[in-house]
Design a protein around this motif. Structure first.
Motif, PDB file in Angstrom:
ATOM      1  N   ALA A  55       0.828  -1.210   0.000  1.00  0.00           N
ATOM      2  CA  ALA A  55       0.000   0.000   0.000  1.00  0.00           C
ATOM      3  C   ALA A  55       0.860   1.257   0.000  1.00  0.00           C
ATOM      4  CB  ALA A  55      -0.939  -0.012   1.211  1.00  0.00           C
ATOM      5  N   LEU A  56       1.949   1.252   0.774  1.00  0.00           N
ATOM      6  CA  LEU A  56       2.816   2.425   0.848  1.00  0.00           C
ATOM      7  C   LEU A  56       3.534   2.700  -0.467  1.00  0.00           C
ATOM      8  CD1 LEU A  56       4.489   2.246   4.380  1.00  0.00           C
ATOM      9  CD2 LEU A  56       2.841   3.915   3.545  1.00  0.00           C
ATOM     10  N   SER A  57       3.793   1.652  -1.246  1.00  0.00           N
ATOM     11  CA  SER A  57       4.516   1.853  -2.505  1.00  0.00           C
ATOM     12  C   SER A  57       3.748   2.779  -3.448  1.00  0.00           C
ATOM     13  CB  SER A  57       4.776   0.503  -3.179  1.00  0.00           C
ATOM     14  OG  SER A  57       3.562  -0.090  -3.618  1.00  0.00           O
ATOM     15  N   VAL A  58       2.417   2.761  -3.340  1.00  0.00           N
ATOM     16  CA  VAL A  58       1.601   3.645  -4.178  1.00  0.00           C
ATOM     17  C   VAL A  58       1.893   5.098  -3.853  1.00  0.00           C
ATOM     18  CG1 VAL A  58      -0.750   4.280  -4.829  1.00  0.00           C
ATOM     19  CG2 VAL A  58      -0.189   1.892  -4.350  1.00  0.00           C
ATOM     20  N   LEU A  59       2.116   5.404  -2.567  1.00  0.00           N
ATOM     21  CA  LEU A  59       2.350   6.777  -2.138  1.00  0.00           C
ATOM     22  C   LEU A  59       3.793   7.217  -2.335  1.00  0.00           C
ATOM     23  CD1 LEU A  59       0.313   6.688   1.200  1.00  0.00           C
ATOM     24  CD2 LEU A  59      -0.441   7.475  -1.041  1.00  0.00           C
ATOM     25  N   MET A  60       4.717   6.263  -2.377  1.00  0.00           N
ATOM     26  CA  MET A  60       6.133   6.613  -2.463  1.00  0.00           C
ATOM     27  C   MET A  60       6.631   6.709  -3.894  1.00  0.00           C
ATOM     28  SD  MET A  60       7.878   4.598   0.742  1.00  0.00           S
ATOM     29  CE  MET A  60       7.389   2.976   0.216  1.00  0.00           C
ATOM     30  N   THR A  61       5.759   6.505  -4.869  1.00  0.00           N
ATOM     31  CA  THR A  61       6.139   6.615  -6.272  1.00  0.00           C
ATOM     32  C   THR A  61       5.320   7.722  -6.921  1.00  0.00           C
ATOM     33  OG1 THR A  61       4.563   4.846  -6.795  1.00  0.00           O
ATOM     34  CG2 THR A  61       6.866   4.217  -6.502  1.00  0.00           C
ATOM     35  N   LEU A 120      -4.452   9.084   4.264  1.00  0.00           N
ATOM     36  CA  LEU A 120      -5.236  10.213   4.773  1.00  0.00           C
ATOM     37  C   LEU A 120      -4.428  11.505   4.711  1.00  0.00           C
ATOM     38  CD1 LEU A 120      -7.014   8.657   7.900  1.00  0.00           C
ATOM     39  CD2 LEU A 120      -8.039   9.267   5.701  1.00  0.00           C
ATOM     40  N   TYR A 121      -3.142  11.406   5.070  1.00  0.00           N
ATOM     41  CA  TYR A 121      -2.275  12.584   5.035  1.00  0.00           C
ATOM     42  C   TYR A 121      -2.121  13.098   3.611  1.00  0.00           C
ATOM     43  CZ  TYR A 121       2.036  15.315   5.127  1.00  0.00           C
ATOM     44  OH  TYR A 121       2.983  16.294   4.955  1.00  0.00           O
ATOM     45  N   PHE A 122      -1.872  12.177   2.663  1.00  0.00           N
ATOM     46  CA  PHE A 122      -1.702  12.593   1.276  1.00  0.00           C
ATOM     47  C   PHE A 122      -3.010  13.095   0.684  1.00  0.00           C
ATOM     48  CE2 PHE A 122       2.235  10.211   1.592  1.00  0.00           C
ATOM     49  CZ  PHE A 122       3.089  10.986   0.807  1.00  0.00           C
ATOM     50  N   ARG A 123      -4.126  12.538   1.121  1.00  0.00           N
ATOM     51  CA  ARG A 123      -5.406  13.047   0.633  1.00  0.00           C
ATOM     52  C   ARG A 123      -5.621  14.484   1.102  1.00  0.00           C
ATOM     53  NH1 ARG A 123     -11.005  10.110   2.176  1.00  0.00           N
ATOM     54  NH2 ARG A 123     -10.584  11.139   4.167  1.00  0.00           N
ATOM     55  N   ARG A 124      -5.190  14.792   2.334  1.00  0.00           N
ATOM     56  CA  ARG A 124      -5.297  16.164   2.815  1.00  0.00           C
ATOM     57  C   ARG A 124      -4.414  17.100   1.983  1.00  0.00           C
ATOM     58  NH1 ARG A 124      -3.127  17.900   8.650  1.00  0.00           N
ATOM     59  NH2 ARG A 124      -1.207  17.974   7.422  1.00  0.00           N
ATOM     60  N   LEU A 125      -3.198  16.617   1.639  1.00  0.00           N
ATOM     61  CA  LEU A 125      -2.318  17.424   0.797  1.00  0.00           C
ATOM     62  C   LEU A 125      -2.953  17.673  -0.570  1.00  0.00           C
ATOM     63  CD1 LEU A 125       1.228  15.922   1.505  1.00  0.00           C
ATOM     64  CD2 LEU A 125       0.199  17.976   2.471  1.00  0.00           C
ATOM     65  N   VAL A 126      -3.572  16.640  -1.134  1.00  0.00           N
ATOM     66  CA  VAL A 126      -4.222  16.788  -2.438  1.00  0.00           C
ATOM     67  C   VAL A 126      -5.384  17.776  -2.342  1.00  0.00           C
ATOM     68  CG1 VAL A 126      -5.614  15.593  -4.168  1.00  0.00           C
ATOM     69  CG2 VAL A 126      -3.529  14.521  -3.288  1.00  0.00           C
ATOM     70  N   THR A 127      -6.156  17.684  -1.261  1.00  0.00           N
ATOM     71  CA  THR A 127      -7.278  18.606  -1.079  1.00  0.00           C
ATOM     72  C   THR A 127      -6.791  20.042  -0.976  1.00  0.00           C
ATOM     73  OG1 THR A 127      -8.559  16.890   0.061  1.00  0.00           O
ATOM     74  CG2 THR A 127      -9.262  19.170   0.372  1.00  0.00           C
ATOM     75  N   GLU A 128      -5.719  20.263  -0.201  1.00  0.00           N
ATOM     76  CA  GLU A 128      -5.160  21.608  -0.084  1.00  0.00           C
ATOM     77  C   GLU A 128      -4.640  22.106  -1.423  1.00  0.00           C
ATOM     78  OE1 GLU A 128      -2.200  21.345   2.922  1.00  0.00           O
ATOM     79  OE2 GLU A 128      -3.644  21.245   4.589  1.00  0.00           O
TER      80      GLU A 128
END
Length: 244
Positions: A55-61, A120-128
């Motif tokens: 799951a983390l690999s999706v966020l780290m690429t 959740l953290y990256f979704r907040r970044l995307v929303t911002e």
């Protein structure tokens, strides 16, 4: 060895190698979980972290690295299945049932947090980022409407690649200029000069809206407007005369 691997990732980050840093973190995490599972078996549930790593690999690429994500996912699932089948009993003496239960709960909770909190953290970044993009788009639209006719600005906003060259068989254009502006401006400070122009042109803007005319632009102390464009209107020449 795993600790050294984790520390080495910081060096890769300092060398600005994000993909290699991500891959190094994945490999070290795989090794960490696999070695631990080989020694104490799967009763502790630590092998669940293989799925969290996928799951983390999706966020780290980043975009264009889907093949890397797919490879990491397949290897993670394979390692999870291998552990589940072949590493049930570790090399060292098993823990008590109570300890295994505690470790299983801790592993499950940890893997769940790893799989949920970063998205959740990256979704907040995307929303911002989306909010900032929307604000920037609104400012651009406001600027376009400030310097271009409304209908022209709307057309550009929907298709900024188009070339706008409309034909008007008849229109009336007015130029207004401040007499002796050059001589007067020599006696004013820059702030007073801008304030005077703003006062005059704001009044002109108000009058042009009242008469249904289109402001074209200001050129120094000159003000240019037109009647009969960009949208045809009745008695536009009379309206320009009334404005004058």
């Amino acid at each position: 060895a795993c600790l050294g691997g984790y520390l080495g990732i910081f060096a890769l980050n300092r060398w600005r190698r994000p993909l290699w840093s991500a891959l190094a973190l994945i490999v070290v995490a795989w090794s960490n979980v696999l070695v631990t599972t080989i020694y104490i078996g799967t009763g502790h549930g630590l092998h669940v972290f293989f799925i969290a790593i996928a799951a983390l690999s999706v966020l780290m690429t980043s975009d264009g690295q889907e093949m890397v994500v797919a490879a990491v996912g397949l290897i993670s699932v394979a390692l999870y299945g291998y552990s589940q089948v072949y590493l049930v009993h570790g090399l060292i003496a098993p823990f008590s049932n109570a300890m295994l239960t505690v470790l299983m709960l801790a592993s499950t909770a940890g893997a769940t947090l790893v799989a949920i909190l970063p998205p959740l953290y990256f979704r907040r970044l995307v929303t911002e980022a989306e909010m900032q993009l929307a604000a920037a788009h609104a400012r651009t639209a406001e600027l376009l409407h400030a310097i271009l006719p409304v209908k022209v600005a709307d057309r550009l906003e929907h298709d900024r690649q188009q070339t706008i060259a409309d034909r008007f068989d008849s229109a009336t254009v007015l130029f207004a200029d401040i007499v002796s502006f050059t001589a007067r401006s020599a006696t004013l400070t820059p702030g007073d000069l801008v304030a005077r122009l703003n006062q005059v042109f704001s009044r002109f803007d108000e009058l042009s809206r009242r008469h249904g005319l289109e402001k074209i632009k200001t050129i120094g102390d000159a003000y240019m407007l037109a009647g009969g464009l960009p949208a045809p209107s009745a008695e536009y020449a009379m309206r320009v005369a009334a404005m004058a």
